[in-house]
Design an enzyme around this catalytic site. Structure first.
Site, PDB file in Angstrom:
ATOM      1  N   ARG A 183       0.831  -1.218   0.000  1.00  0.00           N
ATOM      2  CA  ARG A 183       0.000   0.000   0.000  1.00  0.00           C
ATOM      3  C   ARG A 183       0.854   1.252   0.000  1.00  0.00           C
ATOM      4  NH1 ARG A 183      -2.658  -4.364   1.866  1.00  0.00           N
ATOM      5  NH2 ARG A 183      -4.945  -4.413   1.927  1.00  0.00           N
ATOM      6  N   ASP A 194      -3.515 -15.455   7.621  1.00  0.00           N
ATOM      7  CA  ASP A 194      -2.254 -15.904   7.011  1.00  0.00           C
ATOM      8  C   ASP A 194      -1.419 -16.780   7.936  1.00  0.00           C
ATOM      9  OD1 ASP A 194      -2.817 -14.593   4.645  1.00  0.00           O
ATOM     10  OD2 ASP A 194      -1.827 -12.745   5.272  1.00  0.00           O
TER      11      ASP A 194
HETATM   12  C1  S3P Z   1      -4.086  -9.146   2.318  1.00  0.00           C
HETATM   13  C2  S3P Z   1      -5.318  -9.696   2.592  1.00  0.00           C
HETATM   14  C3  S3P Z   1      -5.536 -11.129   2.862  1.00  0.00           C
HETATM   15  C4  S3P Z   1      -4.221 -11.847   3.163  1.00  0.00           C
HETATM   16  C5  S3P Z   1      -3.134 -11.469   2.210  1.00  0.00           C
HETATM   17  C6  S3P Z   1      -2.861  -9.977   2.270  1.00  0.00           C
HETATM   18  C7  S3P Z   1      -3.977  -7.705   2.072  1.00  0.00           C
HETATM   19  O1  S3P Z   1      -6.103 -11.728   1.715  1.00  0.00           O
HETATM   20  O2  S3P Z   1      -4.419 -13.249   3.126  1.00  0.00           O
HETATM   21  O3  S3P Z   1      -1.936 -12.152   2.525  1.00  0.00           O
HETATM   22  O4  S3P Z   1      -2.852  -7.164   2.085  1.00  0.00           O
HETATM   23  O5  S3P Z   1      -5.021  -7.057   1.873  1.00  0.00           O
HETATM   24  P1  S3P Z   1      -7.692 -11.801   1.491  1.00  0.00           P
HETATM   25  O6  S3P Z   1      -8.199 -10.439   1.256  1.00  0.00           O
HETATM   26  O7  S3P Z   1      -7.876 -12.694   0.300  1.00  0.00           O
HETATM   27  O8  S3P Z   1      -8.239 -12.415   2.758  1.00  0.00           O
END
Ligand code: S3P
Length: 450
Positions: free
Chosen positions: A44, A333
Site C-alpha cells: 500500500r 495468514d
Molecule cells: C491481504 C489480505 C488477505 C491476506 C493477504 C494480504 C492484504 O487476503 O491473506 O496475505 O494485504 O489485503 P484476502 O483479502 O484474500 O483475505
C-alpha cells in the site's frame, strides 16, 4: 539511492527448479530479532505513495518479491521510485491522475494483493492494462474483484474460470456502489475502495467480519477522508492524497513463525522487535494465548497510524482448542504455522470457518494436512478447516507446493521433530521473508538450503 543487493539472486532462485530446505531437529529460539517489514503495508505504501502529491519516504519496506512486484508495476507506469536501499524507498508521487500506460503487461509474480488491489486502481484509469502472474496466482479466484468492479462500470476480461490474466479496459466512467462483500477479504474491500477514488460519488463496502484495515488507515494518513462505521467503510471519489512519511512495522505474519517456534521449543526466550499490532492482525496472538502460549506485549506505541510493540515469547506447554471462528479473518495468514502449534499441543485443535485457506497461494488446508500426516500427526482436513490431534512430530520430506508460509511453518516444526524435515519448493519464501534462513539460524533453528 542504490538498490539493496540480495544474498540470493531472487530471479535465479525462482528460475531454479527446486529450492529445498532442510531443518534439523531440536534447538531453542533465543535473542532479539526484527523480522522484515509488513507485506500488506509495503504494497500500500507504493500504491498510495505513487498516487499522492509529493514525495513519500518509506522506511522498513519489505524487500520481498511480492512488494517488489508492486514497486516494479508502478515504475512501469511512469512513477519515479528510488531504492529500495536497506528498507528505504522514496516514491515521487504523480497524483491520482498521473499514471502512464505501461508498455507491456504488468507481471505480478505470486502476489494476490498486487493483482487484486491494482485491478481496482487501474479500472478507473484512462489507459488499458493487463495483469499477469505466476502459476499459483494464475489459478486464484479473481471474480471476487472483477464482479464488483463490473458493477461499478469497469470492463475487465479474465481467462475462463475468472482467473488471470486480467485485461483491464481503461477510459470507462465508473459509478459509486455500495458493496456487501460475500467473504471476509481485505483485498476485495481495498480493491473496491481504491476504484472508488476514481468515481464521482460515494463508494461503500460492508464486510461480513473485520479484516485488515491498512488501506483505510493509510488513505486517512494521506489526508483522504474515509468514514468507517463498524463493518462499513465509505469514501467520496475525486479527492487527492498528500504524501506523508511511512514507517513500515515488522510483519506480524512473519513474526508468527517465531511466536510458534519459540512456544514449542523448550528453553526458548525470544524478543521480536517493532512488530505491527494492528488489531485486525493480532488473531495469532489471541489464538496462541488461548492455547497457553507465554507472549508478553512490551512497549506498545503508535508509529504513523499503526500500533507497534515488542513481543517477548517463551516456551510453554500448548493445549488444543476450538479456534473461535471470529478470530479466523484476524489470523488468516497464520494458519500454516498455527497448525504446527496444534500438532505440538496436548489434545485436539479444531478449526472451522476457514474455507478461504483453500484459495491462498496453495490450498493451505490440504497441503498442511498432507505434510503433517507425513510427519506422523493425525491431521484431518475438513471443507472449511482441520481437526488436529496433538502428538509427536517425526521426520520426513514434505512439499510446500511453492507456498512461502507452508515452507516456513514446516521449518519451525523441526524444533520439536524427531529427525530432519526436508521441505520442497521453497523459493517463494522470498516473496514475504527474504533472509528467513539467516534470521532463523541466528535465533537457533538449524535450517539450511540443500
Ligand atoms: C491481504 C489480505 C488477505 C491476506 C493477504 C494480504 C492484504 O487476503 O491473506 O496475505 O494485504 O489485503 P484476502 O483479502 O484474500 O483475505
Amino acid at each position: 539511492m542504490r538498490p539493496t543487493q540480495h544474498y540470493f539472486d531472487l530471479k535465479l532462485m525462482n528460475a531454479a527448479s527446486n529450492i529445498r530446505f532442510r531443518a534439523n531437529p531440536g534447538g531453542a529460539l533465543t535473542g532479539r530479532i526484527r523480522v522484515p517489514g509488513d507485506k500488506s503495508i509495503s504494497h500500500r505504501s507504493i500504491m498510495l505513495g505513487s498516487l499522492a502529491e509529493g514525495v513519500t519516504e518509506i522506511s522498513g519496506f519489505l524487500e520481498g518479491e511480492d512488494s517488489l512486484a508492486t514497486l516494479a508495476a508502478f515504475r512501469a507506469m511512469g512513477v519515479h521510485i528510488e531504492g529500495p536501499y536497506q528498507g528505504h524507498v522514496r516514491v515521487h508521487g504523480v497524483g491520482l491522475h498521473g499514471l502512464k500506460a505501461p508498455s507491456q503487461p504488468l507481471y505480478l509474480g505470486n502476489s494476490g494483493t498486487s493483482m487484486r488491489l491494482l485491478a481496482g486502481l487501474l479500472a478507473g484509469q484512462a489507459f488499458d492494462t493487463e495483469l499477469t502472474g505466476d502459476v499459483s496466482l494464475s489459478k486464484r479466484p479473481m471474480r471476487r474483484v472483477t464482479e464488483p468492479l463490473a458493477n461499478m462500470g469497469a470492463r475487465i476480461d479474465t481467462a475462463e474460470g475468472g482467473t488471470a490474466p486480467l485485461k483491464i479496459h481503461g477510459g470507462q466512467t465508473l459509478q459509486a456502489i455500495d458493496y456487501v462483500l460475500p467473504m471476509a477479504s481485505a483485498q476485495v474491500k481495498s480493491c473496491v475502495l481504491l476504484a472508488g477514488l476514481y468515481v464521482q460519488g460515494r463508494t461503500c463496502t460492508t464486510e461480513p467480519a473485520p479484516t485488515r484495515d491498512h488501506t483505510e488507515r493509510m488513505l486517512r494518513g494521506m489526508g483522504y477522508r474515509v468514514d468507517v462505521n463498524g463493518a462499513n467503510a465509505c469514501l467520496q471519489g475525486g479527492g487527492h492524497l498528500q504524501a506523508t512519511p511511512i514507517d513500515v512495522p515488522a510483519d506480524i505474519s512473519s513474526a508468527a513463525f517465531f511466536l510458534v517456534g519459540a512456544s514449542i521449543a523448550p528453553g526458548s526466550d525470544l524478543l521480536l522487535e517493532h512488530v505491527g499490532m494492528n488489531p485486525t492482525r493480532t488473531g495469532v496472538i489471541d489464538i496462541l494465548r488461548a492455547m497457553g502460549a507465554d507472549i508478553e506485549v512490551q512497549n506498545p506505541r503508535e508509529v504513523g497510524g499503526e500500533p507497534v510493540a515488542d513481543l517477548r515469547v517463551r516456551s510453554a506447554q500448548l493445549r488444543g482448542i476450538d479456534i473461535p471462528p471470529q478470530l479466523v479473518p484476524l489470523a488468516i495468514d497464520e494458519f500454516p504455522v498455527l497448525f504446527v502449534a496444534a500438532a505440538c499441543a496436548e489434545g485436539r485443535t479444531v478449526l472451522t470457518g476457514a474455507e478461504e485457506l483453500r484459495v491462498k497461494e496453495s490450498d493451505r488446508i490440504q497441503v498442511m494436512a498432507d505434510g503433517l500426516k507425513i510427519l506422523g500427526i493425525d491431521a484431518r482436513p475438513t471443507p472449511d478447516g482441520m481437526v488436529i490431534e496433538g502428538g509427536t512430530l517425526g521426520q520426513g520430506q514434505v512439499d510446500s507446493h511453492g507456498d512461502h508460509r507452508i515452507a516456513m511453518a514446516f521449518a519451525m516444526a523441526a524444533l520439536r521433530a524427531a529427525g530432519p524435515i526436508d521441505i520442497d519448493d521453497c523459493a517463494n519464501v522470498n516473496t514475504s521473508f527474504p533472509g528467513f534462513i539467516e534470521l532463523a539460524r541466528q535465533s537457533g533453528l538449524a535450517v539450511s538450503l540443500i
